[in-house]
Motif scaffolding. Structure first.
Motif, PDB file in Angstrom:
ATOM      1  N   GLN A  77       0.849  -1.201   0.000  1.00  0.00           N
ATOM      2  CA  GLN A  77       0.000   0.000   0.000  1.00  0.00           C
ATOM      3  C   GLN A  77       0.877   1.242   0.000  1.00  0.00           C
ATOM      4  N   SER A  78       0.248   2.383  -0.304  1.00  0.00           N
ATOM      5  CA  SER A  78       0.996   3.640  -0.228  1.00  0.00           C
ATOM      6  C   SER A  78       0.982   4.089   1.228  1.00  0.00           C
ATOM      7  N   TYR A  79       2.078   4.634   1.677  1.00  0.00           N
ATOM      8  CA  TYR A  79       2.192   5.032   3.073  1.00  0.00           C
ATOM      9  C   TYR A  79       2.895   6.377   3.152  1.00  0.00           C
ATOM     10  N   PRO A  80       2.382   7.324   3.932  1.00  0.00           N
ATOM     11  CA  PRO A  80       3.081   8.606   4.066  1.00  0.00           C
ATOM     12  C   PRO A  80       4.282   8.461   4.992  1.00  0.00           C
ATOM     13  N   TYR A  81       5.339   9.207   4.710  1.00  0.00           N
ATOM     14  CA  TYR A  81       6.557   9.138   5.528  1.00  0.00           C
ATOM     15  C   TYR A  81       6.287   9.565   6.958  1.00  0.00           C
ATOM     16  N   ARG A  82       5.272  10.452   7.116  1.00  0.00           N
ATOM     17  CA  ARG A  82       4.924  10.921   8.470  1.00  0.00           C
ATOM     18  C   ARG A  82       4.603   9.770   9.390  1.00  0.00           C
ATOM     19  N   HIS A  83       4.053   8.698   8.816  1.00  0.00           N
ATOM     20  CA  HIS A  83       3.576   7.620   9.667  1.00  0.00           C
ATOM     21  C   HIS A  83       4.536   6.450   9.706  1.00  0.00           C
ATOM     22  N   LEU A  84       5.793   6.673   9.324  1.00  0.00           N
ATOM     23  CA  LEU A  84       6.740   5.580   9.462  1.00  0.00           C
ATOM     24  C   LEU A  84       8.088   6.076   9.965  1.00  0.00           C
ATOM     25  N   SER A  85       8.878   5.124  10.497  1.00  0.00           N
ATOM     26  CA  SER A  85      10.217   5.437  10.984  1.00  0.00           C
ATOM     27  C   SER A  85      11.203   4.592  10.196  1.00  0.00           C
ATOM     28  N   LEU A  86      12.309   5.199   9.784  1.00  0.00           N
ATOM     29  CA  LEU A  86      13.333   4.463   9.039  1.00  0.00           C
ATOM     30  C   LEU A  86      14.182   3.661  10.016  1.00  0.00           C
ATOM     31  N   THR A  87      14.514   2.426   9.629  1.00  0.00           N
ATOM     32  CA  THR A  87      15.396   1.613  10.472  1.00  0.00           C
ATOM     33  C   THR A  87      16.751   1.521   9.787  1.00  0.00           C
ATOM     34  N   PRO A  88      17.761   1.090  10.508  1.00  0.00           N
ATOM     35  CA  PRO A  88      19.079   0.957   9.875  1.00  0.00           C
ATOM     36  C   PRO A  88      19.170  -0.230   8.893  1.00  0.00           C
ATOM     37  N   LEU A  89      18.133  -1.059   8.828  1.00  0.00           N
ATOM     38  CA  LEU A  89      18.202  -2.229   7.961  1.00  0.00           C
ATOM     39  C   LEU A  89      17.727  -1.905   6.551  1.00  0.00           C
ATOM     40  N   ARG A  90      18.322  -2.564   5.568  1.00  0.00           N
ATOM     41  CA  ARG A  90      17.791  -2.431   4.211  1.00  0.00           C
ATOM     42  C   ARG A  90      18.071  -3.688   3.408  1.00  0.00           C
TER      43      ARG A  90
ATOM     44  N   VAL B 215       8.969 -11.021  -4.890  1.00  0.00           N
ATOM     45  CA  VAL B 215      10.413 -10.740  -4.872  1.00  0.00           C
ATOM     46  C   VAL B 215      10.839 -10.265  -3.493  1.00  0.00           C
ATOM     47  N   ILE B 216      10.015  -9.375  -2.927  1.00  0.00           N
ATOM     48  CA  ILE B 216      10.346  -8.840  -1.594  1.00  0.00           C
ATOM     49  C   ILE B 216      10.364  -9.963  -0.576  1.00  0.00           C
ATOM     50  N   ARG B 217       9.389 -10.846  -0.670  1.00  0.00           N
ATOM     51  CA  ARG B 217       9.309 -11.937   0.292  1.00  0.00           C
ATOM     52  C   ARG B 217      10.569 -12.797   0.205  1.00  0.00           C
ATOM     53  N   LYS B 218      10.987 -13.107  -1.045  1.00  0.00           N
ATOM     54  CA  LYS B 218      12.171 -13.964  -1.201  1.00  0.00           C
ATOM     55  C   LYS B 218      13.404 -13.299  -0.613  1.00  0.00           C
ATOM     56  N   GLN B 219      13.569 -12.008  -0.883  1.00  0.00           N
ATOM     57  CA  GLN B 219      14.745 -11.301  -0.367  1.00  0.00           C
ATOM     58  C   GLN B 219      14.735 -11.235   1.144  1.00  0.00           C
ATOM     59  N   LEU B 220      13.538 -10.990   1.729  1.00  0.00           N
ATOM     60  CA  LEU B 220      13.431 -10.901   3.192  1.00  0.00           C
ATOM     61  C   LEU B 220      13.862 -12.215   3.820  1.00  0.00           C
ATOM     62  N   GLU B 221      13.397 -13.307   3.190  1.00  0.00           N
ATOM     63  CA  GLU B 221      13.753 -14.608   3.773  1.00  0.00           C
ATOM     64  C   GLU B 221      15.223 -14.893   3.589  1.00  0.00           C
ATOM     65  N   LYS B 222      15.766 -14.494   2.424  1.00  0.00           N
ATOM     66  CA  LYS B 222      17.180 -14.777   2.174  1.00  0.00           C
ATOM     67  C   LYS B 222      18.063 -14.042   3.175  1.00  0.00           C
ATOM     68  N   GLU B 223      17.764 -12.784   3.439  1.00  0.00           N
ATOM     69  CA  GLU B 223      18.638 -12.004   4.318  1.00  0.00           C
ATOM     70  C   GLU B 223      18.224 -12.121   5.789  1.00  0.00           C
ATOM     71  N   GLY B 224      17.105 -12.802   6.069  1.00  0.00           N
ATOM     72  CA  GLY B 224      16.695 -12.957   7.467  1.00  0.00           C
ATOM     73  C   GLY B 224      16.474 -11.614   8.144  1.00  0.00           C
ATOM     74  N   THR B 225      15.854 -10.680   7.419  1.00  0.00           N
ATOM     75  CA  THR B 225      15.746  -9.305   7.915  1.00  0.00           C
ATOM     76  C   THR B 225      14.865  -9.216   9.149  1.00  0.00           C
ATOM     77  N   VAL B 226      13.748  -9.945   9.112  1.00  0.00           N
ATOM     78  CA  VAL B 226      12.817  -9.821  10.237  1.00  0.00           C
ATOM     79  C   VAL B 226      13.476 -10.320  11.521  1.00  0.00           C
ATOM     80  N   ALA B 227      14.261 -11.410  11.418  1.00  0.00           N
ATOM     81  CA  ALA B 227      14.951 -11.913  12.619  1.00  0.00           C
ATOM     82  C   ALA B 227      15.976 -10.903  13.099  1.00  0.00           C
ATOM     83  N   ARG B 228      16.691 -10.250  12.144  1.00  0.00           N
ATOM     84  CA  ARG B 228      17.667  -9.236  12.547  1.00  0.00           C
ATOM     85  C   ARG B 228      16.975  -8.076  13.250  1.00  0.00           C
TER      86      ARG B 228
END
Lengths: 160, 232
Positions: free
Chosen positions: A74-87, A99-112
């Motif tokens: 979905q579209s989200y305004p920057y006002r309502h989110l915070s940037l994290t150091p992860l990318r 594609v996003i799902r595959k990358q997230l799983e590959k890098e284990g971002t959610v666990a980090r």
């Protein structure tokens, strides 16, 4: 193109936080709104979840997607989110949910994210706010017991 | 819902069929009572022995203007609704009265709507007592009172104050003022009832760690605690 020099005094200083941009210029900013940046949603029904910036719409909004954290694309305004150091570094612009799902799983971002101090602090605060009266009483007893042990061991080592 | 306008007392601006339907219904119930006239004995020789006299006499006085009658209320008192968070065995925090701040165990709601609670007495000094639901915070902590039967003799009448006999004459009352009244010892039957009930409650309380300490402690707010932000 002017090359700006990083003004940290020691050349081998690890504390230099200036980030080098793609065009060589340096910036004091570390977290950028870019494709692949992991963000924490602060408001709305998905508040409290993390998601990935899939595309930038304009200076106010981005398309955000969190397939593994139940955030719909979905579209989200920057006002309502915070940037994290992860990318996610290897994300192409306008990547689809799969594609996003595959990358997230590959890098284990959610666990980090879950292991980061920020996320742990958030869960601790949430837990503290949800304690009921009896739980708050038990926390008080536990703090007293810990204080007692510390005080006794301090007195013993002071005597020694 | 539109109510019909009152043109004059008793006449409303309603549709004629609606009015006719209403009055047909009322007609059916109006007549099984006393006859309009009754027979009365009359004295005197040539008076005829009886006279027909109306059963109820017409009033002697009519007010000059018709006075507006207030509408009859259709509200009726209902028994106090018990909050769904309050269940037998719930720990409640009493907010007002002699035992304010104490955490007590809820036993049952009495007919008057008041809540029957007990400390238990051995734990925090609160006896079997009635407490108003409005002056209580219900916590989500429960004591397991499964299979606990409360004696039905513990009801609102159990808690009524005994009638104290005052002085018989004004003079005796005048002399009586100022002298300390002899204090009645606490009735044995009541403390026996308390012990029976508390035995079961305390047994259930001991099953949970720290619960007895919790009931013994008093509730208070510290800096930074706001009741509307706390979870109970």
């Amino acid at each position: 193109m002017s090359v700006s020099v990083c003004l940290c005094f020691s050349t081998s200083s690890p504390s230099c936080m200036c980030s080098t941009q793609r065009d060589g210029s340096e910036s004091n900013f570390q977290r950028f709104v870019e494709v692949g940046r992991v963000v924490l949603l602060n408001a709305g029904p998905s508040a409290g979840n993390i998601a990935v910036i899939a595309e930038i719409i304009d200076h106010n909004r981005a398309i955000v997607d969190g397939p593994t954290t139940s955030v719909p694309r979905q579209s989200y305004p920057y006002r309502h989110l915070s940037l994290t150091p992860l990318r996610l570094t290897k994300l192409p612009r306008a990547a689809g949910t799969g594609v996003i799902r595959k990358q997230l799983e590959k890098e284990g971002t959610v666990a980090r994210w879950e292991n980061s101090a920020w996320a742990k602090k958030r869960t601790a605060i949430q837990k503290r706010r949800s304690l009921n009266d009896f739980a708050r009483f038990e926390v008080m007893l536990a703090k007293k017991a810990r204080r007692d042990v510390v005080r006794k061991s301090l007195a013993k080592s002071a005597k020694a | 819902m539109a109510r019909s306008k009152q043109l004059a007392p008793g006449i409303s601006a309603r549709r004629p069929q609606a009015v006719a339907r209403r009055s047909m219904k009322n007609l059916k119930n109006s007549e099984p009572e006393a006859p309009a006239t009754k027979e009365v004995q009359v004295g005197g020789d040539k008076n005829g022995s009886t006279r027909l006299v109306p059963t109820s006499k017409a009033p002697r006085y009519y007010p000059a203007d018709d006075v507006r009658q207030p509408k009859k209320s259709r509200k009726s008192p209902k028994p106090t609704k018990l909050r769904p968070s309050i269940v037998p065995g719930s720990v409640l925090i009493v907010l007002a009265g002699r035992f304010r701040g104490k955490r007590v165990v809820f036993l049952k709601q009495l007919e008057s709507g008041l809540l029957l609670v007990t400390g238990p007495y051995k734990i925090n000094g609160v006896p079997l007592r009635r407490v108003n639901q409005a002056y209580v915070i219900a916590t989500s902590t429960r004591v397991d009172l499964e299979g606990f039967e409360l004696d039905p003799k513990i009801n609102d009448a159990y808690f009524s104050k005994a009638v104290v006999k005052g002085a018989s004459s004004a003079e005796a009352e005048f002399f009586e003022e100022g002298k300390p009244k002899p204090k009645e010892p606490f009735p044995e039957a009541k403390s026996a009832d308390q012990k029976v009930i508390d035995k079961a409650v305390i047994a259930a309380v001991q099953k949970q760690a720290n619960l007895a300490k919790y009931l013994k402690a008093t509730f208070g707010l510290t800096k930074g605690q706001y009741p509307h932000q706390l979870v109970f």
